[in-house]
Design a protein around this motif. Structure first.
Motif, PDB file in Angstrom:
ATOM      1  N   ALA A 102       8.710  15.850  -4.415  1.00  0.00           N
ATOM      2  CA  ALA A 102       9.930  16.260  -3.711  1.00  0.00           C
ATOM      3  C   ALA A 102      10.013  17.771  -3.549  1.00  0.00           C
ATOM      4  N   GLY A 103       8.986  18.497  -3.937  1.00  0.00           N
ATOM      5  CA  GLY A 103       9.000  19.944  -3.798  1.00  0.00           C
ATOM      6  C   GLY A 103       9.503  20.673  -5.021  1.00  0.00           C
ATOM      7  N   GLY A 104       9.682  19.947  -6.134  1.00  0.00           N
ATOM      8  CA  GLY A 104      10.057  20.602  -7.394  1.00  0.00           C
ATOM      9  C   GLY A 104      11.479  20.379  -7.841  1.00  0.00           C
ATOM     10  N   GLN A 105      12.315  19.789  -7.002  1.00  0.00           N
ATOM     11  CA  GLN A 105      13.697  19.551  -7.416  1.00  0.00           C
ATOM     12  C   GLN A 105      14.271  18.333  -6.702  1.00  0.00           C
ATOM     13  N   LEU A 106      15.230  17.696  -7.391  1.00  0.00           N
ATOM     14  CA  LEU A 106      15.853  16.502  -6.834  1.00  0.00           C
ATOM     15  C   LEU A 106      17.078  16.177  -7.681  1.00  0.00           C
ATOM     16  N   PRO A 107      18.161  15.684  -7.069  1.00  0.00           N
ATOM     17  CA  PRO A 107      19.299  15.229  -7.871  1.00  0.00           C
ATOM     18  C   PRO A 107      18.856  14.160  -8.869  1.00  0.00           C
ATOM     19  N   GLY A 108      19.376  14.248 -10.085  1.00  0.00           N
ATOM     20  CA  GLY A 108      18.988  13.303 -11.119  1.00  0.00           C
ATOM     21  C   GLY A 108      19.191  11.856 -10.711  1.00  0.00           C
ATOM     22  N   LYS A 109      20.248  11.608  -9.954  1.00  0.00           N
ATOM     23  CA  LYS A 109      20.522  10.238  -9.507  1.00  0.00           C
ATOM     24  C   LYS A 109      19.374   9.691  -8.672  1.00  0.00           C
ATOM     25  N   LEU A 110      18.813  10.537  -7.795  1.00  0.00           N
ATOM     26  CA  LEU A 110      17.697  10.093  -6.964  1.00  0.00           C
ATOM     27  C   LEU A 110      16.434   9.889  -7.781  1.00  0.00           C
ATOM     28  N   VAL A 111      16.248  10.721  -8.808  1.00  0.00           N
ATOM     29  CA  VAL A 111      15.096  10.544  -9.695  1.00  0.00           C
ATOM     30  C   VAL A 111      15.168   9.170 -10.356  1.00  0.00           C
ATOM     31  N   ALA A 136      10.792  22.381 -24.088  1.00  0.00           N
ATOM     32  CA  ALA A 136       9.384  22.737 -23.946  1.00  0.00           C
ATOM     33  C   ALA A 136       9.138  23.641 -22.746  1.00  0.00           C
ATOM     34  N   GLY A 137      10.144  23.770 -21.875  1.00  0.00           N
ATOM     35  CA  GLY A 137      10.007  24.603 -20.694  1.00  0.00           C
ATOM     36  C   GLY A 137       9.398  23.877 -19.511  1.00  0.00           C
ATOM     37  N   PHE A 138       9.321  22.543 -19.588  1.00  0.00           N
ATOM     38  CA  PHE A 138       8.740  21.753 -18.508  1.00  0.00           C
ATOM     39  C   PHE A 138       9.766  21.360 -17.446  1.00  0.00           C
ATOM     40  N   LEU A 139      11.023  21.326 -17.835  1.00  0.00           N
ATOM     41  CA  LEU A 139      12.062  20.746 -16.984  1.00  0.00           C
ATOM     42  C   LEU A 139      13.342  21.551 -17.131  1.00  0.00           C
ATOM     43  N   ARG A 140      14.137  21.596 -16.061  1.00  0.00           N
ATOM     44  CA  ARG A 140      15.465  22.184 -16.116  1.00  0.00           C
ATOM     45  C   ARG A 140      16.455  21.235 -15.443  1.00  0.00           C
ATOM     46  N   LYS A 141      17.695  21.278 -15.902  1.00  0.00           N
ATOM     47  CA  LYS A 141      18.756  20.513 -15.273  1.00  0.00           C
ATOM     48  C   LYS A 141      19.925  21.449 -15.028  1.00  0.00           C
ATOM     49  N   ASN A 142      20.494  21.345 -13.851  1.00  0.00           N
ATOM     50  CA  ASN A 142      21.644  22.193 -13.517  1.00  0.00           C
ATOM     51  C   ASN A 142      22.500  21.496 -12.473  1.00  0.00           C
ATOM     52  N   LYS A 143      23.741  21.210 -12.851  1.00  0.00           N
ATOM     53  CA  LYS A 143      24.707  20.604 -11.929  1.00  0.00           C
ATOM     54  C   LYS A 143      24.173  19.320 -11.300  1.00  0.00           C
ATOM     55  N   GLY A 144      23.543  18.506 -12.123  1.00  0.00           N
ATOM     56  CA  GLY A 144      23.070  17.208 -11.645  1.00  0.00           C
ATOM     57  C   GLY A 144      21.720  17.231 -10.959  1.00  0.00           C
ATOM     58  N   ASP A 159      25.717  13.338 -15.156  1.00  0.00           N
ATOM     59  CA  ASP A 159      25.042  12.855 -13.949  1.00  0.00           C
ATOM     60  C   ASP A 159      25.872  11.786 -13.253  1.00  0.00           C
ATOM     61  N   GLN A 160      26.454  10.880 -14.048  1.00  0.00           N
ATOM     62  CA  GLN A 160      27.281   9.822 -13.476  1.00  0.00           C
ATOM     63  C   GLN A 160      28.527  10.403 -12.815  1.00  0.00           C
ATOM     64  N   ALA A 161      29.134  11.411 -13.474  1.00  0.00           N
ATOM     65  CA  ALA A 161      30.338  12.035 -12.917  1.00  0.00           C
ATOM     66  C   ALA A 161      30.017  12.731 -11.600  1.00  0.00           C
ATOM     67  N   LEU A 162      28.930  13.499 -11.572  1.00  0.00           N
ATOM     68  CA  LEU A 162      28.541  14.198 -10.351  1.00  0.00           C
ATOM     69  C   LEU A 162      28.188  13.219  -9.236  1.00  0.00           C
ATOM     70  N   SER A 163      27.540  12.126  -9.606  1.00  0.00           N
ATOM     71  CA  SER A 163      27.196  11.117  -8.609  1.00  0.00           C
ATOM     72  C   SER A 163      28.455  10.526  -7.985  1.00  0.00           C
ATOM     73  N   GLY A 164      29.469  10.300  -8.831  1.00  0.00           N
ATOM     74  CA  GLY A 164      30.728   9.769  -8.317  1.00  0.00           C
ATOM     75  C   GLY A 164      31.413  10.739  -7.367  1.00  0.00           C
ATOM     76  N   ILE A 165      31.399  12.028  -7.716  1.00  0.00           N
ATOM     77  CA  ILE A 165      32.002  13.045  -6.852  1.00  0.00           C
ATOM     78  C   ILE A 165      31.251  13.133  -5.528  1.00  0.00           C
ATOM     79  N   LYS A 166      29.907  13.137  -5.614  1.00  0.00           N
ATOM     80  CA  LYS A 166      29.097  13.243  -4.395  1.00  0.00           C
ATOM     81  C   LYS A 166      29.282  12.018  -3.503  1.00  0.00           C
TER      82      LYS A 166
END
Length: 308
Positions: A29-38, A78-86, A154-161
């Motif tokens: 996906a180019g390095g980023q994707l909403p967690g819900k889609l993952v 470990a520095g492999f992954l980041r999460k920010n605002k879903g 993630d669930q809360a952000l998915s509901g808002i989106k």
């Protein structure tokens, strides 16, 4: 299934498979994707056992999803992954770690996490023999708590989106105008239905627009698409006065080229994607009028955090 995976305990095996799938999905996906889609793409591509698909009675969470969220904590430390605002982001180190394969990737992430804990003088880092997931989840309450909070966020952000997605373009435009008013801007012009000359909202610092900056706003309700660079260039062409600032708001995201164009523009262009919009709506929610709050009503809930 290869021998290395078969030798793992069921919980670790599930985590290794889903973490590896997560990294590959993000890379594609180019390095980023909403967690819900993952989560959705993992569900579509991984063949889960009945045990993995079981729902925890106390929380209502699916087992494999809970395990995935639990072990993404290791990947983050470990520095492999980041999460920010879903949104989940694969780092450069994470992309390189894909070459390790599912088992070694998980082992490396967990090992680096233990080093992180040791550096922070956390007694949990001294844990020796690996134990089954149920025991590990019970012993490591902080990590379990973090994983559960991440899942709830993630669930809360998915509901808002999803709520925003259900709106029509003019309703979303009105929400953008409401946010600007909460930020102390005046909105004398909000485009009616029909042609608008490219501008959807004009916002001022004062009622007469006598002081700068003056915001010229383009709004696109495209939750399933990324805004291309040509749209950003079109907005730039409308900034023809000193003190004009371009603001582009979308219910989706911007292409990397669009982001770069805004950064390098000779004019001041600010881009707001759906995550930035929601973050600002949350930040200024208390300053919205009751009528404007009803466009996207929120209910804050506080959870016990941690000192990490």
């Amino acid at each position: 299934m290869n021998q290395e995976l078969e030798n793992l305990a069921p919980s670790k095996r599930s985590a290794a498979i889903t973490i590896f799938a997560t990294f590959n999905i993000l890379k594609e996906a180019g390095g980023q994707l909403p967690g819900k889609l993952v989560i959705e793409r993992i569900r579509e591509t991984v063949d889960f056992t009945e045990w993995e698909k079981q729902v925890y009675e106390k929380t209502g969470y699916v087992r494999w999803e809970s395990l995935l969220h639990f072990y993404t904590i290791d990947c983050i430390k470990a520095g492999f992954l980041r999460k920010n605002k879903g949104v989940w982001y694969l780092t450069e180190e994470g992309e390189k770690a894909i070459k390790l394969g599912p088992v070694k990737l998980l082992e490396t992430a967990s090992q680096l996490y233990r080093h992180w804990l040791a550096d922070n003088k956390d007694p949990r880092a001294k844990k020796g023999k690996e134990v089954e997931e149920a025991t590990e989840l019970e012993e490591n309450k902080t990590q379990t708590q973090k994983a559960n909070i991440n899942l709830l966020e993630d669930q809360a952000l998915s509901g808002i989106k999803d709520f925003i997605r259900s709106k029509n373009p003019y309703e979303f435009q009105d929400m953008v105008a409401a946010l600007l008013r909460a930020m102390n801007y005046h909105t004398p012009f909000i485009s009616p239905k029909g042609k608008d000359g490219g501008l959807d909202i004009v916002a001022y610092n004062d009622p007469l627009g006598a002081t700068t900056p003056r915001l010229k706003v383009q709004v696109k309700h495209r939750p399933d698409a990324s805004i291309p660079v040509d749209d950003i260039r079109s907005l730039t062409g409308l900034l023809n006065k000193d003190g004009d600032i371009g603001l582009f708001v979308t219910s989706g995201y911007f292409t990397s080229e669009a982001n770069r164009s805004a950064r390098e523009s000779h004019r001041h262009i600010r881009l707001l994607d759906i995550d930035n919009f929601i973050a600002l709506w949350q930040e200024f929610y208390n300053k919205l009028s009751d009528e404007d709050k009803n466009m996207l009503p929120l209910h804050p809930i506080f959870f016990l955090g941690s000192n990490e």
